[in-house]
Enzyme design. Structure first.
Site, PDB file in Angstrom:
ATOM      1  N   TYR A  33       0.034  52.967  56.732  1.00  0.00           N
ATOM      2  CA  TYR A  33       0.965  53.758  55.927  1.00  0.00           C
ATOM      3  C   TYR A  33       0.663  55.237  56.033  1.00  0.00           C
ATOM      4  O   TYR A  33      -0.382  55.635  56.578  1.00  0.00           O
ATOM      5  CB  TYR A  33       0.947  53.293  54.466  1.00  0.00           C
ATOM      6  CG  TYR A  33      -0.271  53.723  53.662  1.00  0.00           C
ATOM      7  CD1 TYR A  33      -1.522  53.168  53.891  1.00  0.00           C
ATOM      8  CD2 TYR A  33      -0.170  54.696  52.664  1.00  0.00           C
ATOM      9  CE1 TYR A  33      -2.624  53.561  53.158  1.00  0.00           C
ATOM     10  CE2 TYR A  33      -1.271  55.088  51.926  1.00  0.00           C
ATOM     11  CZ  TYR A  33      -2.495  54.526  52.174  1.00  0.00           C
ATOM     12  OH  TYR A  33      -3.593  54.933  51.445  1.00  0.00           O
ATOM     13  N   LYS A 151      -5.550  54.165  58.633  1.00  0.00           N
ATOM     14  CA  LYS A 151      -4.956  54.206  57.292  1.00  0.00           C
ATOM     15  C   LYS A 151      -4.213  52.900  57.016  1.00  0.00           C
ATOM     16  O   LYS A 151      -2.979  52.846  57.061  1.00  0.00           O
ATOM     17  CB  LYS A 151      -4.028  55.423  57.182  1.00  0.00           C
ATOM     18  CG  LYS A 151      -3.699  55.810  55.755  1.00  0.00           C
ATOM     19  CD  LYS A 151      -3.095  57.188  55.713  1.00  0.00           C
ATOM     20  CE  LYS A 151      -2.480  57.523  54.375  1.00  0.00           C
ATOM     21  NZ  LYS A 151      -3.400  57.492  53.250  1.00  0.00           N
ATOM     22  N   GLU A 183     -16.062  59.144  50.361  1.00  0.00           N
ATOM     23  CA  GLU A 183     -14.826  59.820  49.928  1.00  0.00           C
ATOM     24  C   GLU A 183     -14.406  59.287  48.568  1.00  0.00           C
ATOM     25  O   GLU A 183     -15.045  58.382  48.018  1.00  0.00           O
ATOM     26  CB  GLU A 183     -13.712  59.635  50.973  1.00  0.00           C
ATOM     27  CG  GLU A 183     -13.458  58.202  51.350  1.00  0.00           C
ATOM     28  CD  GLU A 183     -12.542  58.035  52.572  1.00  0.00           C
ATOM     29  OE1 GLU A 183     -11.792  58.951  52.924  1.00  0.00           O
ATOM     30  OE2 GLU A 183     -12.587  56.940  53.158  1.00  0.00           O
ATOM     31  N   LEU A 207     -11.367  58.450  55.963  1.00  0.00           N
ATOM     32  CA  LEU A 207     -10.040  58.761  56.495  1.00  0.00           C
ATOM     33  C   LEU A 207     -10.013  60.242  56.895  1.00  0.00           C
ATOM     34  O   LEU A 207     -10.539  61.091  56.171  1.00  0.00           O
ATOM     35  CB  LEU A 207      -8.963  58.492  55.441  1.00  0.00           C
ATOM     36  CG  LEU A 207      -7.559  58.645  56.009  1.00  0.00           C
ATOM     37  CD1 LEU A 207      -7.190  57.451  56.873  1.00  0.00           C
ATOM     38  CD2 LEU A 207      -6.533  58.820  54.912  1.00  0.00           C
TER      39      LEU A 207
HETATM   40  N1  PMP Z   1      -9.266  59.301  52.002  1.00  0.00           N
HETATM   41  C1  PMP Z   1      -8.621  58.207  51.578  1.00  0.00           C
HETATM   42  C2  PMP Z   1      -9.373  56.933  51.420  1.00  0.00           C
HETATM   43  C3  PMP Z   1      -7.248  58.256  51.272  1.00  0.00           C
HETATM   44  O1  PMP Z   1      -6.596  57.157  50.853  1.00  0.00           O
HETATM   45  C4  PMP Z   1      -6.563  59.509  51.382  1.00  0.00           C
HETATM   46  C5  PMP Z   1      -5.113  59.638  51.035  1.00  0.00           C
HETATM   47  N2  PMP Z   1      -4.297  58.696  51.563  1.00  0.00           N
HETATM   48  C6  PMP Z   1      -7.284  60.622  51.828  1.00  0.00           C
HETATM   49  C7  PMP Z   1      -8.636  60.484  52.139  1.00  0.00           C
HETATM   50  C8  PMP Z   1      -6.622  61.958  51.992  1.00  0.00           C
HETATM   51  O2  PMP Z   1      -5.812  62.013  53.130  1.00  0.00           O
HETATM   52  P1  PMP Z   1      -4.521  62.963  53.193  1.00  0.00           P
HETATM   53  O3  PMP Z   1      -5.023  64.360  52.933  1.00  0.00           O
HETATM   54  O4  PMP Z   1      -4.023  62.818  54.567  1.00  0.00           O
HETATM   55  O5  PMP Z   1      -3.587  62.499  52.134  1.00  0.00           O
END
Ligand code: PMP
Length: 287
Positions: A33, A151, A183, A207
Site C-alpha cells: 500500500y 510496505k 521506528e 520503512l
Molecule cells: N515507518 C512505518 C512502519 C510506516 O508505516 C510509515 C508510514 N506508512 C513510515 C515509516 C513513514 O513513511 P512515509 O513518510 O512514507 O509515510
C-alpha cells in the site's frame, strides 16, 4: 454525497465497491500500500510514493495493473470526484483473486492484481493542534518480520503497538530491536542532540519513509547537521528534542518517552522549524 472509491478500473460509491473473499490481500495479507497526503486539493510527494510502490511490488514479484501515469490520473480523479481539499489517498495493490486459497502464488497471467484506492477527508491536517503540543510515546519490542522496507499490509503488530500505547496513556509506540529503536508504529523517528538530527540509517529493518527523505533533504539545505545511525531509548530520553515523520502527520514533535519528559515536555525549535519547512516545500511541489 457518498464517497467515490476506485476498484479495478471502476469509480463507484463506497457501498457498491467490493473485493472477492478469495482475494489474497484478505486471506494472506499479500498486498502492498501507499498513503499520500492532499493539501489545497493537490497531491504531495507523488514521485516518491510511486517509486516506493514500484519497489515494493518488484520485491514481491507482483504486477501493477495500470501505468504510473494512469495511477496519477486515478489519484487526481478521486480528489476531484470527492472534492477533497485536505486529507489522504490510500492505495492498495494485492495479488488478486485466484478463486481459491493456496499458499503458492497464482500465475499472474491468470490472476490480475487487485487495485483499490480511496480518499480520507481530514480538514485541518496541516494545522493540527497536536503539532504544537507534541505527543507521548512508549517503547515496545519490535517483533515484526525482517522485510520492513517493503510496505506490506501486514499491520497487525503495529496496530497492537498503537493499542499498547493507548492503554498506557500514550499516543504511539517506538519499536526497539537489539536495544536500538527501529521506528514508530507508522512513522520514522528522530532525536535532536546539540543541534544534530539523529535518525536510524536505511536498511531492511525500517520503512524508507518518503517524508523522511524529503525532511532530511530540507534539513541539509537549511545547513542542519544530520547523522544517520541507530539510537537507544536511553539516548532518546536524554535528547534535547524528538519527533517523527510520516506522509499523513508530516513532522510531529514527541515530548515524552516512557514517562520521561524531553525539554520539560515542550515542543522544540528543530521539530517546529522542520514542520514549517516541510509543509511550505511540499505545498510548492504538490501536483
Ligand atoms: N515507518 C512505518 C512502519 C510506516 O508505516 C510509515 C508510514 N506508512 C513510515 C515509516 C513513514 O513513511 P512515509 O513518510 O512514507 O509515510
Amino acid at each position: 454525497m457518498s464517497r467515490i472509491v476506485y476498484v479495478n478500473g471502476n469509480y463507484l460509491p463506497e457501498e457498491e465497491a467490493t473485493v472477492s473473499i478469495f482475494d489474497r490481500g484478505f486471506l494472506m495479507a499479500d498486498g502492498v500500500y501507499e498513503v499520500t497526503s492532499v493539501l489545497d486539493g493537490k497531491i504531495l510527494e507523488f514521485p516518491g510514493h510511486s517509486a516506493r510502490l514500484e519497489r515494493s511490488l518488484r520485491e514481491l514479484d507482483m504486477a501493477l495493473p495500470v501505468t504510473m501515469d494512469e495511477l496519477l490520473t486515478i489519484h487526481r480523479e478521486l480528489v476531484a470526484r470527492n472534492e477533497l481539499v485536505e486529507g489522504m489517498i490510500y492505495l492498495q495493490v494485492t495479488r488478486g483473486n485466484p478463486g481459491d486459497r493456496d499458499f503458492a502464488f497464482p500465475d499472474p497471467a491468470a490472476t490480475p492484481s487487485t487495485l483499490v484506492l480511496f480518499t480520507q477527508s481530514k480538514p485541518g491536517l496541516a494545522d493540527n493542534p497536536v503539532a504544537k503540543k507534541g505527543i507521548k510515546v512508549i517503547s515496545i519490542e519490535d517483533i515484526r518480520w525482517g522485510r520492513r522496507d517493503i510496505k506490506t499490509v501486514q499491520l497487525l503488530y503495529p496496530s497492537m503497538g498503537k493499542m499498547m500505547a493507548k492503554k498506557a496513556g500514550a499516543d504511539d509506540a517506538w519499536m526497539v530491536e537489539d536495544g536500538f529503536v527501529t521506528e514508530g508504529t507508522s512513522n520514522n523517528v528522530y532525536i535532536v542532540k546539540d543541534g544534530k538530527i539523529i535518525t536510524r540509517q536505511l536498511s531492511q529493518d525500517i520503512l524508507h519513509g518518503i517524508t523522511r527523505a524529503a525532511v532530511l533533504r530540507y534539513a541539509a539545505e537549511a545547513q542542519m547537521e544530520v547523522v544517520e545511525r541507530a539510537f537507544t531509548i536511553a539516548e532518546a530520553q536524554a535528547a534535547d528534542e524528538a519527533f517523527f515523520t510520516s506522509a499523513s502527520a508530516f513532522v510531529m514533535p514527541v515530548v515524552e518517552i516512557d514517562g520521561v519528559a524531553l525539554s520539560e515536555g515542550k515542543v522544540g525549535p528543530v521539530a517546529t522549524r522542520l514542520r514549517e519547512i516541510y509543509l511550505d516545500e511540499s505545498r510548492k511541489t504538490a501536483i
